[in-house]
Design a protein around this motif. Structure first.
Motif, PDB file in Angstrom:
ATOM      1  N   CYS A   1      -7.399 -10.030  31.138  1.00 51.30           N
ATOM      2  CA  CYS A   1      -7.561  -9.971  32.520  1.00 51.30           C
ATOM      3  C   CYS A   1      -8.876  -9.770  33.076  1.00 51.30           C
ATOM      4  CB  CYS A   1      -6.830  -8.134  32.435  1.00 51.30           C
ATOM      5  SG  CYS A   1      -5.558  -8.091  32.026  1.00 51.30           S
ATOM      6  N   ASN A   2      -9.304  -9.253  33.509  1.00 53.56           N
ATOM      7  CA  ASN A   2     -11.168  -8.815  34.481  1.00 53.56           C
ATOM      8  C   ASN A   2     -11.623  -9.867  34.626  1.00 53.56           C
ATOM      9  OD1 ASN A   2     -10.979  -6.142  34.572  1.00 53.56           O
ATOM     10  ND2 ASN A   2     -11.545  -5.994  31.697  1.00 53.56           N
TER      11      ASN A   2
ATOM     12  N   LYS B   1     -14.933  -5.859  28.324  1.00 61.39           N
ATOM     13  CA  LYS B   1     -14.390  -4.989  28.923  1.00 61.39           C
ATOM     14  C   LYS B   1     -13.051  -6.441  28.678  1.00 61.39           C
ATOM     15  CE  LYS B   1     -16.674  -3.742  32.897  1.00 61.39           C
ATOM     16  NZ  LYS B   1     -16.477  -2.552  32.828  1.00 61.39           N
TER      17      LYS B   1
END
Length: 241
Positions: free
Chosen positions: A68-69, A112
């Motif tokens: 993700c991110n 992250k």
């Protein structure tokens, strides 16, 4: 009560690897969902593939492809270097280690790194578009052979809108039946295919989404899977005429 089941359902990230539902239970859920989910004209516009506990490697690669991110955007590009694919593998393992309690790997939070680990559930249901909506047991009936083409025009044609509608309806019925049996369910749509993280589950293109079934891992360090976008007001959705 149905309301209690709906309140219980939320996306589970970590499923137990020690407590695995028996295959027979999943088969019974799917038999009931097949019987009780309404489908227009009794045509199924999707095929449902079930990946059990034996598909561990495919699920691990699928989880890596769910990164993700900002990392998601990078790994979905073409020509990602072998060094970066190695970094993805290490970051994924370190992310798992962190949620297993290894605080020394906390860089994964600062940088992250995040993965949709729910795609490694003991059972993954993958909804794919069907090749044809009319199945052999339907085609061989007398009514179908005499009337179907006149009534339905293209009784073989799969429609994208009905594929998505039916997949969602079937998955919701299945999830309610699973919750009633004390199981947990989780949905995911964020993943991609690349040969560097080959997974049989994503090799077949066009899936509507994946649904994981199993038991929540209560021993794992937990985090909430939630959407930061608040729900709209009811009156912004529903209009009484």
């Amino acid at each position: 009560m149905i309301e209690d089941l709906l309140k219980k359902r939320n996306n589970v990230s970590f499923f137990s690897k020690d407590r695995i539902p028996e295959k027979k239970l999943i088969e019974e859920l799917l038999e009931k969902a097949h019987a009780f989910t309404p489908h227009k004209n009794n045509f199924w516009h999707y095929d449902l593939h079930v990946y059990g506990p034996e598909h561990e490697e495919s699920k691990r690669n699928l989880a890596k492809s769910s990164v993700c991110n900002v990392h998601k955007d990078h790994y979905r590009q073409e020509n990602v270097s072998d060094e970066d694919w190695g970094k993805l593998e290490k970051s994924y393992q370190d992310w798992l280690d962190f949620y297993n309690g290894d605080e020394s790997k906390d860089y994964v939070i600062k940088d992250k790194w995040h993965f949709n680990q729910q795609v490694t559930a003991p059972y993954i249901l993958a909804y794919y578009p069907a090749e044809v909506k009319a199945r052999p047991s339907q085609v061989e009936t007398e009514y179908f052979q005499k009337r179907a083409e006149k009534v339905f025009y293209r009784p073989d044609k799969v429609y994208k809108d009905q594929f998505h509608q039916q997949a969602g309806m079937h998955a919701m019925v299945t999830s309610m039946l699973a919750l009633e049996k004390g199981l947990d369910v989780s949905f995911c749509k964020c993943y991609f295919y690349n040969e560097k993280v080959h997974s049989d589950i994503t090799l077949k293109q066009g899936s509507a989404f994946l649904m994981g079934i199993g038991y929540r891992d209560l021993k794992k360090k937990q985090y909430d899977i939630k959407c930061w976008i608040k729900k709209p007001r009811l009156d912004e959705i529903v209009t009484w005429k």
